[in-house]
Write a protein that holds these residues in place. Structure first.
Motif, PDB file in Angstrom:
ATOM      1  N   ALA A 247       0.829  -1.207   0.000  1.00 41.47           N
ATOM      2  CA  ALA A 247       0.000   0.000   0.000  1.00 41.47           C
ATOM      3  C   ALA A 247       0.866   1.261   0.000  1.00 41.47           C
ATOM      4  CB  ALA A 247      -0.933  -0.015   1.211  1.00 41.47           C
ATOM      5  N   LEU A 248       1.930   1.253   0.816  1.00 40.97           N
ATOM      6  CA  LEU A 248       2.801   2.428   0.879  1.00 40.97           C
ATOM      7  C   LEU A 248       3.549   2.631  -0.432  1.00 40.97           C
ATOM      8  CD1 LEU A 248       4.256   2.031   4.487  1.00 40.97           C
ATOM      9  CD2 LEU A 248       2.418   3.548   3.724  1.00 40.97           C
ATOM     10  N   GLN A 249       3.876   1.552  -1.114  1.00 36.66           N
ATOM     11  CA  GLN A 249       4.569   1.677  -2.408  1.00 36.66           C
ATOM     12  C   GLN A 249       3.677   2.334  -3.460  1.00 36.66           C
ATOM     13  OE1 GLN A 249       5.796  -2.591  -2.390  1.00 36.66           O
ATOM     14  NE2 GLN A 249       7.738  -1.828  -3.202  1.00 36.66           N
ATOM     15  N   THR A 250       2.389   2.097  -3.382  1.00 35.42           N
ATOM     16  CA  THR A 250       1.466   2.703  -4.354  1.00 35.42           C
ATOM     17  C   THR A 250       0.939   4.055  -3.882  1.00 35.42           C
ATOM     18  OG1 THR A 250      -0.475   1.614  -3.375  1.00 35.42           O
ATOM     19  CG2 THR A 250       0.703   0.422  -5.113  1.00 35.42           C
ATOM     20  N   GLY A 251       1.002   4.291  -2.568  1.00 35.45           N
ATOM     21  CA  GLY A 251       0.392   5.500  -2.003  1.00 35.45           C
ATOM     22  C   GLY A 251      -1.112   5.394  -1.924  1.00 35.45           C
TER      23      GLY A 251
END
Length: 394
Positions: A247-251
């Protein structure tokens, strides 16, 4: 221990739930007088904490570790302890490393070493497991089912109590049932969604049958083991942390995503297993190490935002497309499991027997609140696993 093997088991598992004839009972040693123990899985996550807690009990711990030689195996063990911030302060002089493998006859030990160690120990802690959510049951059979036979044989040779680590995943997922207690029926294996949980169910049946034959055992079923509530040390390959990293990689964050698990700090799981194992009245019992409630997708998003991360909620489909578009995304290899998890009901668990046994021990399950979760994030940021939250990058 009253749990029994179902009278009808799917053909795929029928032969595997049959315990070998050479595994027979013996009187349980007094756990309060045991001074030396045997541990499998010490280079794993939970195993590292079990080793630490056993050493804190003043015990001598014999660890079975895969390696080219004893020196390489010891270095592997110490590196694992260092990774989880456990090595400093441990009396490693009381750790005896033996190169071997739980899947091999005599655990891969020479006959002399096997007999010598068996003559010294009074308890076996079996936490070794091949955790792979993508693999079929047949590929986990050797590392889980056959290994359990070998560990049981060793416990019998040593006339030592076996403390077997299973999982709450042995219960059929069904939210419509009351919380599953320690003695409630498990399985059936064909209703379990993962090859991993099927293999753990079969292994547990072997241990329960050994108990009925008079082998002293305890069975432990942790929920989803999460990070150390005190130091924040976590295992990066955990499914939920891979979801979070993805999730953090995609924002982006999937709106109304069905992800709900019983997350329990590893330090609590380890403390309970070791405390139970030292109680004479606990022998023959089944024990749960679970949190009072579950952690769902919305709570994870709240905790991420409280840690300082900015995430935009989008539809599940849009989020999955964003993950699939980046082959380096942490969740890209696990999207098929993610799809299946949407269809699976979540079971709830009870640990009344366990809490009653330990009511005067001072051991309680820490809540995974903003402080504990923040410790997890800091641990991963320091290790370069997660990016620093927006407010901390400058």
């Amino acid at each position: 221990m009253t749990s029994t093997i179902p009278t009808e088991v799917a053909e795929e598992f029928a032969a595997d739930v049959v315990l070998a004839d050479d595994i027979t009972g013996f009187p349980a040693p007094d756990p309060e007088t045991v001074t030396e123990v045997f541990l499998t899985g010490a280079t794993g996550y939970l195993g590292a904490f079990l080793l630490t807690d056993l050493l804190r009990q003043g015990l001598v711990v014999h660890c079975l570790v895969r390696g080219a030689d004893t020196g390489a195996a010891r270095r592997r063990l110490e590196e694992n302890l260092r990774t989880y911030q456990l090595l400093d302060g441990l009396d490693m002089e009381r750790v005896h490393v033996h190169t071997g493998d739980v899947t091999r006859p005599r655990l891969g030990l020479s006959e002399d070493v096997y007999d010598e160690v068996a003559g010294r120990i009074g308890a076996v802690y079996h936490s070794a497991a091949k955790v792979n959510f993508l693999t079929l049951y047949k590929w986990l059979r050797k590392s889980t089912v056959e290994a359990t036979h070998e560990v049981l044989r060793f416990a019998c040779a040593a006339r030592a109590t076996l403390h077997h680590v299973s999982t709450t995943g042995v219960f059929e997922p069904d939210r419509n049932r009351p919380p599953r207690g320690e003695l409630d029926p498990t399985g059936p294996p064909e209703a379990l969604s993962l090859g991993y949980t099927k293999s753990k169910w079969v292994a547990e049946q072997l241990v329960l049958e050994a108990s009925r034959r008079g082998v002293p055992v305890t069975v432990h079923r942790p929920g989803q083991v999460w990070g150390d509530s005190r130091t924040g040390a976590c295992q990066a390959n955990d499914f939920v942390w891979r979801f979070i990293k993805g999730a953090l990689q995609t924002g982006l964050y999937p709106r109304r995503f069905k992800l709900e698990m019983n997350m329990v700090p590893v330090d609590y799981v380890s403390a309970v297993i070791v405390a139970v194992s030292r109680r004479p009245e606990a022998v023959g019992g089944i024990y749960h190490q679970v949190s009072p409630g579950t952690l769902d997708s919305e709570e994870i998003l709240r905790l991420l935002r409280s840690a300082g991360y900015e995430l935009t909620e989008v539809s599940i489909l849009k989020w999955m497309k964003a993950v699939a578009a980046d082959v380096t995304n942490s969740m890209a290899p696990l999207l098929s499991i993610l799809v299946e998890s949407e269809k699976v009901e979540v079971a709830e668990f009870s640990d009344e027997i366990t809490r009653e046994l330990l009511k005067d021990s001072g051991i309680s399950c820490p809540p995974i609140d903003e402080k504990v979760f923040g410790g997890y994030v800091e641990y991963f940021v320091r290790g370069g696993v997660l990016p620093a939250p927006e407010g901390r990058r400058h």
